[in-house]
Structures are given as structure tokens and as C-alpha cells.
Design a protein around this motif. Structure first.
Motif, PDB file in Angstrom:
ATOM      1  N   ASP A   1       0.829  -1.214   0.000  1.00 19.76           N
ATOM      2  CA  ASP A   1       0.000   0.000   0.000  1.00 19.76           C
ATOM      3  C   ASP A   1       0.862   1.261   0.000  1.00 19.76           C
ATOM      4  OD1 ASP A   1      -2.605  -1.234   0.093  1.00 19.76           O
ATOM      5  OD2 ASP A   1      -2.219  -1.719   2.183  1.00 19.76           O
ATOM      6  N   GLU A   2       1.933   1.253   0.790  1.00 20.08           N
ATOM      7  CA  GLU A   2       2.803   2.434   0.853  1.00 20.08           C
ATOM      8  C   GLU A   2       3.519   2.669  -0.475  1.00 20.08           C
ATOM      9  OE1 GLU A   2       4.217   2.741   5.461  1.00 20.08           O
ATOM     10  OE2 GLU A   2       4.726   0.878   4.390  1.00 20.08           O
ATOM     11  N   LEU A   3       3.983   1.598  -1.100  1.00 18.49           N
ATOM     12  CA  LEU A   3       4.636   1.749  -2.397  1.00 18.49           C
ATOM     13  C   LEU A   3       3.649   2.243  -3.440  1.00 18.49           C
ATOM     14  CD1 LEU A   3       6.949   1.533  -4.377  1.00 18.49           C
ATOM     15  CD2 LEU A   3       6.510  -0.942  -4.527  1.00 18.49           C
ATOM     16  N   ALA A   4       2.451   1.700  -3.439  1.00 19.85           N
ATOM     17  CA  ALA A   4       1.434   2.129  -4.400  1.00 19.85           C
ATOM     18  C   ALA A   4       1.138   3.616  -4.240  1.00 19.85           C
ATOM     19  CB  ALA A   4       0.161   1.311  -4.220  1.00 19.85           C
ATOM     20  N   LEU A   5       0.982   4.054  -3.005  1.00 23.52           N
ATOM     21  CA  LEU A   5       0.699   5.469  -2.748  1.00 23.52           C
ATOM     22  C   LEU A   5       1.849   6.352  -3.214  1.00 23.52           C
ATOM     23  CD1 LEU A   5      -1.235   7.547  -1.463  1.00 23.52           C
ATOM     24  CD2 LEU A   5      -0.048   7.149   0.698  1.00 23.52           C
ATOM     25  N   SER A   6       3.060   5.958  -2.889  1.00 20.10           N
ATOM     26  CA  SER A   6       4.233   6.736  -3.281  1.00 20.10           C
ATOM     27  C   SER A   6       4.403   6.815  -4.792  1.00 20.10           C
ATOM     28  CB  SER A   6       5.486   6.120  -2.646  1.00 20.10           C
ATOM     29  OG  SER A   6       6.635   6.796  -3.072  1.00 20.10           O
ATOM     30  N   ALA A   7       4.124   5.702  -5.471  1.00 17.29           N
ATOM     31  CA  ALA A   7       4.298   5.651  -6.925  1.00 17.29           C
ATOM     32  C   ALA A   7       3.100   6.210  -7.685  1.00 17.29           C
ATOM     33  CB  ALA A   7       4.553   4.204  -7.362  1.00 17.29           C
ATOM     34  N   GLY A   8       1.984   6.385  -6.998  1.00 17.22           N
ATOM     35  CA  GLY A   8       0.792   6.894  -7.667  1.00 17.22           C
ATOM     36  C   GLY A   8       0.111   5.846  -8.534  1.00 17.22           C
ATOM     37  N   VAL A   9       0.205   4.600  -8.102  1.00 15.03           N
ATOM     38  CA  VAL A   9      -0.447   3.504  -8.830  1.00 15.03           C
ATOM     39  C   VAL A   9      -1.324   2.733  -7.858  1.00 15.03           C
ATOM     40  CG1 VAL A   9       1.477   3.321 -10.453  1.00 15.03           C
ATOM     41  CG2 VAL A   9       1.426   1.828  -8.461  1.00 15.03           C
ATOM     42  N   GLY A  10      -2.159   1.865  -8.368  1.00 16.81           N
ATOM     43  CA  GLY A  10      -3.030   1.078  -7.513  1.00 16.81           C
ATOM     44  C   GLY A  10      -2.275  -0.039  -6.815  1.00 16.81           C
ATOM     45  N   VAL A  11      -2.723  -0.393  -5.624  1.00 13.59           N
ATOM     46  CA  VAL A  11      -2.085  -1.484  -4.889  1.00 13.59           C
ATOM     47  C   VAL A  11      -2.223  -2.800  -5.650  1.00 13.59           C
ATOM     48  CG1 VAL A  11      -4.040  -2.084  -3.404  1.00 13.59           C
ATOM     49  CG2 VAL A  11      -1.717  -2.460  -2.588  1.00 13.59           C
ATOM     50  N   ALA A  12      -3.281  -2.960  -6.416  1.00 12.64           N
ATOM     51  CA  ALA A  12      -3.436  -4.165  -7.231  1.00 12.64           C
ATOM     52  C   ALA A  12      -2.317  -4.266  -8.265  1.00 12.64           C
ATOM     53  CB  ALA A  12      -4.801  -4.177  -7.918  1.00 12.64           C
TER      54      ALA A  12
END
Length: 81
Positions: free
Chosen positions: A24-35
Motif C-alpha cells: 500500500d505504501e509503495l502504491a501510494l508513493s508511486a501513484g499507482v493502484g495497490v493491485a
């Protein structure tokens, strides 16, 4: 032949582990979905998907202090800067 700037799913998982980030943290940082992160990490080797999205993930991990070493086909790895 694999493009040099690509990263593997194993490097993504290892990079997250080094900096103690959740998917979740990586997805948020990268601006992509957690999926997307989960899909990238669920395969062996270079994940399939848009190169632009993979670059966002890579850049996010790099900005957090992860350094990618090797290439996908020659001793890929990660370390902290």
C-alpha cells in the motif's frame, strides 16, 4: 534481450523489504493502484505491464533510498544507498 533499466518483481519485493514499506505504501508513493503492485510482485522476472508504470515504481523506490544493481538477466539485486 532485456532492456537495462527494467527491474524484476524480486527486486521490487526486496526493495520494499529494505525500506520496510507495505504494498500500500509503495502504491501510494508511486501513484499507482495497490493491485498493480501486487500483480507486479506475483510473477517471476520482469513484470508485464506498461513501462511507464514500472518506471514509476522504480523511481519511487529509488527516491526512498533503494539502489538497483545488476540487470534482470545478470545478477539483479537491491541495496540501500
Amino acid at each position: 534481450m532485456i532492456v537495462k533499466n527494467l527491474i524484476t518483481s524480486e527486486q521490487i519485493r526486496a526493495g520494499r523489504a529494505l525500506i520496510k514499506w507495505s504494498a500500500d505504501e509503495l502504491a501510494l508513493s508511486a501513484g499507482v493502484g495497490v493491485a498493480t503492485i501486487r500483480r507486479f510482485e506475483s510473477v517471476a522476472g520482469v513484470p508485464l505491464g506498461q513501462l511507464r508504470v514500472l518506471e514509476l515504481v522504480k523511481k519511487s523506490l529509488q527516491n526512498a533510498g533503494v539502489e538497483f544493481i545488476g540487470t534482470p538477466d545478470d545478477r539483479p539485486g537491491v541495496r540501500l544507498k
